[in-house]
Design an enzyme around this catalytic site. Structure first.
Site, PDB file in Angstrom:
ATOM      1  N   ASP A  95      -9.474  -1.249  -9.383  1.00  0.00           N
ATOM      2  CA  ASP A  95     -10.046  -1.710  -8.997  1.00  0.00           C
ATOM      3  C   ASP A  95     -11.352  -1.125  -8.438  1.00  0.00           C
ATOM      4  OD1 ASP A  95     -10.866  -2.256  -6.766  1.00  0.00           O
ATOM      5  OD2 ASP A  95      -9.222  -2.213  -4.630  1.00  0.00           O
ATOM      6  N   GLU A  99      -2.255  -0.324  -8.687  1.00  0.00           N
ATOM      7  CA  GLU A  99      -3.477   0.022  -8.215  1.00  0.00           C
ATOM      8  C   GLU A  99      -3.998   0.820  -7.965  1.00  0.00           C
ATOM      9  OE1 GLU A  99      -6.770  -3.451  -6.131  1.00  0.00           O
ATOM     10  OE2 GLU A  99      -5.034  -3.187  -6.095  1.00  0.00           O
ATOM     11  N   LYS A 121     -13.217  -7.810  -7.179  1.00  0.00           N
ATOM     12  CA  LYS A 121     -13.831  -8.332  -5.856  1.00  0.00           C
ATOM     13  C   LYS A 121     -15.177  -9.000  -5.426  1.00  0.00           C
ATOM     14  CE  LYS A 121     -10.482  -5.873  -3.732  1.00  0.00           C
ATOM     15  NZ  LYS A 121     -10.318  -4.325  -3.178  1.00  0.00           N
ATOM     16  N   ASP A 159      -0.344   0.127  -4.229  1.00  0.00           N
ATOM     17  CA  ASP A 159      -2.193   0.190  -4.551  1.00  0.00           C
ATOM     18  C   ASP A 159      -1.877   1.506  -3.299  1.00  0.00           C
ATOM     19  OD1 ASP A 159      -4.008   0.184  -3.762  1.00  0.00           O
ATOM     20  OD2 ASP A 159      -3.579  -2.107  -2.723  1.00  0.00           O
ATOM     21  N   LYS A 195       0.754  -1.272  -0.157  1.00  0.00           N
ATOM     22  CA  LYS A 195      -0.051  -0.207  -0.354  1.00  0.00           C
ATOM     23  C   LYS A 195       1.325   1.125  -0.145  1.00  0.00           C
ATOM     24  CE  LYS A 195      -4.322  -1.755   0.856  1.00  0.00           C
ATOM     25  NZ  LYS A 195      -5.240  -1.991  -0.708  1.00  0.00           N
TER      26      LYS A 195
END
Length: 380
Positions: free
Chosen positions: A238, A213, A262, A188, A163
């Site tokens: 995402d 991401e 997801k 991300d 992250k």
């Protein structure tokens, strides 16, 4: 088939370690669990809505409201010939995707149980093992991050996701590459940047992460396309992808080269399959994202990731990384080669610890079809 009984449980469990992203710092996870029952079979689903609406507009309380007041009354009155019928029955409801997914995934488990086959087979999965990566939150320091990466790599993971946020980005990427010369790592951003940061991403290009991401706004496609034209690193979307149409449009304008799927984000397993298929038709690989799921949600992710276009390691990590308290009898583990076995028993293929769930639940709701009239019977 008709649903004969639905139970909702709210659980709040502490994480083993705090998990920090550009949008939040989480120490606990609150989940709405859904148990559906019909003709002696039982299926389970788990919401993925965070405690605060930083990732999407949904929270456990909105999930509970949408299920109890809108979604379940309709499903309890419906005839379901296939698990995809849930998606069709609820198509008129805008948003509330995580709430829809909570019961939709439970119904998939129920149908697989009734047919005596693993959920992966019912979905069309082709893998006996899935590829596993690990997601690492923002750490107190770069040395602490590098130590964490070493620990996770020792566990066999094939890919590391880190992250980032403004001020914790290029230096981090450069330190990772210096310490781990050939490591396949990705970054991300959880929507923390804008096009004004293109110079930062061009700097990150030099250390060759596998992808970055969701660098820009959660609802954007156009600026991501502009960014992708100016950097070498693949953009992975995402939060921007809520449907197969979103995926088609994003790929068409060059906004993404990889898609994170997801099931909770897109509204369930049927919708996740459509996104998977849209990407496969355009030769764009996908991987299975994670939302710090408890055991039920993790099981669903493992089965979903058995579909053929999940060509990249996902965020489906070992159960032991997250919670001290387990709600399934067979926690997931990562093999030394960085893979995870797809359960072969019917449904999600794990034993749900119902006694533990009932003991720990802070809220329990029960809904059944109404005997007369149009209202669904509710029991608190």
């Amino acid at each position: 088939m008709r649903l004969e009984r639905v139970e909702l449980f709210v659980l709040r469990l502490p994480l083993r370690r705090a998990y920090e992203t550009s949008g939040s710092r989480e120490t606990h996870q609150t989940r709405v669990l859904c148990r559906v029952e019909s003709e002696g079979a039982v299926g389970w689903g788990e919401s993925v809505a965070p405690e605060l609406p930083w990732y999407s507009g949904e929270t456990p309380r909105t999930v509970l409201y949408a299920l109890e007041e809108i979604i379940l009354p309709q499903l309890l009155a419906a005839e379901l010939a296939a698990p995809e019928d849930v998606d069709r029955e609820l198509a008129w409801i805008r948003d509330h995707r995580m709430a829809k997914a909570t019961v939709e995934m439970a119904v998939w488990d129920l149908f697989a149980q009734r047919r005596g086959q693993p959920l992966a087979a019912l979905l069309g999965g082709t893998r006996e093992r899935i590829l596993c990566g690990v997601a690492i939150g923002i750490q107190p320091s770069i040395p602490a991050l590098l130590d964490t990466i070493r620990r996770e790599l020792a566990g066999g993971y094939q890919r590391v996701k880190v992250k980032i946020k403004p001020g914790w980005d290029a230096d981090v990427a450069e330190a990772i590459r210096a310490a781990f010369g050939d490591l396949a790592f990705m970054l991300d951003a959880n929507s923390a940047y804008s096009l004004a940061d293109v110079g930062l991403f061009q700097r990150i290009d030099e250390v060759a992460p596998t992808m970055i991401e969701q660098p820009l706004a959660h609802d954007d496609l156009v600026d991501h396309a502009a960014l992708q034209r100016q950097i070498k690193t693949a953009v992975c979307l995402d939060e921007s992808i809520h449907s197969a149409d979103d995926a088609r449009k994003a790929i068409g304008i060059g906004a993404t080269r990889v898609v994170n799927i997801k099931a909770g984000r897109v509204g369930g397993l049927a919708a996740a399959k459509r996104v998977h298929d849209a990407c496969a038709a355009r030769d764009v690989p996908v991987w299975c994202g994670g939302m710090l799921e408890m055991g039920i949600g993790r099981a669903h992710n493992v089965h979903l990731a058995s579909l053929p276009n999940f060509r990249l390691p996902g965020d489906v990590s070992a159960s032991a990384r997250y919670f001290e308290t387990e709600i399934i009898g067979e926690p997931f583990t990562v093999e030394p080669d960085g893979t995870m076995r797809v359960p072969t028993k019917p449904g999600i293929g794990v034993t749900v610890l119902e006694d533990t769930i009932r003991r720990l639940a802070t809220v329990r709701k029960e809904l059944r079809p109404a005997r007369t009239g149009s209202d669904t019977a509710r029991h608190g």
